[in-house]
Design an enzyme around this catalytic site. Structure first.
Site, short mmCIF file in Angstrom:
data_model
loop_
_atom_site.label_atom_id
_atom_site.label_comp_id
_atom_site.label_asym_id
_atom_site.label_seq_id
_atom_site.Cartn_x
_atom_site.Cartn_y
_atom_site.Cartn_z
N HIS A 149 62.48 -1.60 -67.23
CA HIS A 149 62.16 -3.12 -66.81
C HIS A 149 62.97 -2.57 -65.81
O HIS A 149 63.17 -3.80 -65.07
CB HIS A 149 63.13 -3.04 -67.30
ZN LIG Z 1 61.71 -2.83 -75.77
#
Ligand SMILES: [Zn+2]
Length: 377
Positions: A133
């Protein structure tokens, strides 16, 4: 192809914690390494201690002012409000902790070392990696830096032109997809739970042809993952003819994990790993999410066994059982762990049939791929 796999780790994960109440306040990489060794699955010549990535290396993807801000946060153990808002550190699950720079920079250093080891081919496993992320200019979803992106960039810088990124974490691999959305040399595929944070990665999201997303329903089971593997992932790998496959092997899709509604057994994830072996001359396997220490350690130790041609569905040795009994989890689910978390490595085989919505997802995904022929050929 080199016949022996390498395992990259570091002792920093044993001493570092995101803080007592954070979902990552559990042993993961240290438990995995301990379990692998206790099972007798590691020749120490295969073990590589992870270097720390330098700010210069991180700057291949991350903004210099952001890197400096994370280093400053480590020095100060505090982030002023304006920087908190700008870089998303010290808030939103990305806490300030004593190793806020060194820990993620070590994960990146490990993945960069893996890319080096893979120059001539082979298999490398870096379970501390998989922070998918991370953004160029800010932290996101417990990820300060993005080691999969840095590893793929290193492979591209070494001259590779066809890389297939496969992400089986329960959350969409948004940071990696967005990093390579404009790059025809990298194709990213993410299988993740529909309607879960970060709420991106819908089937229609193809990143201009550079990505494929398979959002799967809650209750997603072993038979359904096997179907997507056989009907989508492996045919795609055959068409892409990648020079390297990078697998983000997050364990938060396991039925025993508290952070998703997916219902996989570790056997299903091992099948993905085994099936991707030999589909490219280079295979880099990373970790990712995973928030139940017993589930993570057993799954990821088993990944290493698979990469070495060892059957992971073995009975734990006495030392391995001691490792498992020594783990702890500050959550209600950890108060009374089932006995099988101590006495087995493999989960019971997953149950359940393939649901129509998963069949439909596979069909629509392949129709989308057929429409993108120019991207792939
Ligand atoms: Zn995850």
């Amino acid at each position: 192809m080199s016949s022996r796999a390498f395992l990259i780790g570091s002792e920093i994960y044993r001493i570092s914690s995101y803080g007592r109440r954070h979902p990552l306040a559990i042993p993961r990489v240290s438990a995995t390494l301990d379990l692998i060794r206790a099972m007798g699955w590691l020749d120490e010549a295969q073990y590589v201690d992870s270097p720390l990535a330098t700010p210069e290396q991180l700057a291949r993807f991350h903004d210099r002012d952001y890197i400096a801000a994370v280093r400053q946060a480590e020095a100060d153990q505090h982030v002023p409000a304006d920087r908190r808002a700008r870089y998303n550190i010290g808030c939103n699950g990305n806490p300030v902790f004593p190793e806020i720079f060194r820990r993620p920079a070590t994960a990146c250093g490990g993945t960069l070392r893996a890319a080096e080891l893979l120059r001539g081919g082979g298999i490398v496993y870096s379970p501390a990696g998989g922070t998918h992320h991370g953004r160029p200019d800010r932290a996101s979803g417990f990820c300060y830096f993005n080691d999969p992106v840095l590893g793929i960039l290193a492979l591209l810088d070494a001259g590779l032109t066809r890389i297939f990124y496969v992400d089986v974490d329960a959350h969409h691999g948004d940071g990696v997809q967005d990093a390579f959305a404009q790059d025809e040399h990298v194709f990213t595929l993410s299988i993740h739970e529909v309607g879960r944070w970060p709420y991106t990665g819908r089937l229609e999201d193809r990143a201009g042809g550079a990505a494929l997303n398979l959002p799967v329903p809650a209750g997603f089971n072993d038979a359904e993952l096997a179907l997507l593997l056989d009907e989508v992932v492996l045919p795609l790998a055959a068409r892409l003819r990648p020079e390297a496959i990078v697998l983000q092997g997050g364990a938060d899709g396991l039925a025993d994990d508290p952070m998703s509604g997916l219902a996989l057994s570790n056997r299903a994830l091992w099948r993905v790993v085994g099936s991707l072996m030999g589909r490219a001359p280079r295979l880099l396997v990373l970790g990712g999410g995973g928030y139940n220490p017993w589930a993570v350690a057993r799954c990821w130790a088993g990944v290493w066994a698979v990469l070495n041609g060892i059957d992971p569905a073995a009975r734990p040795t006495a030392q391995a059982e001691a490792v498992l009994r020594g783990l702890w989890w500050n959550r209600s689910q950890g108060r009374d762990p089932p006995e099988r978390w101590f006495t087995t490595i493999a989960d019971p085989p997953g149950e359940g049939a393939v649901r129509d919505e998963v069949l439909r997802l596979a069909r629509m995904a392949m129709m989308g791929i057929d429409g993108m022929k120019s991207q792939i050929d």
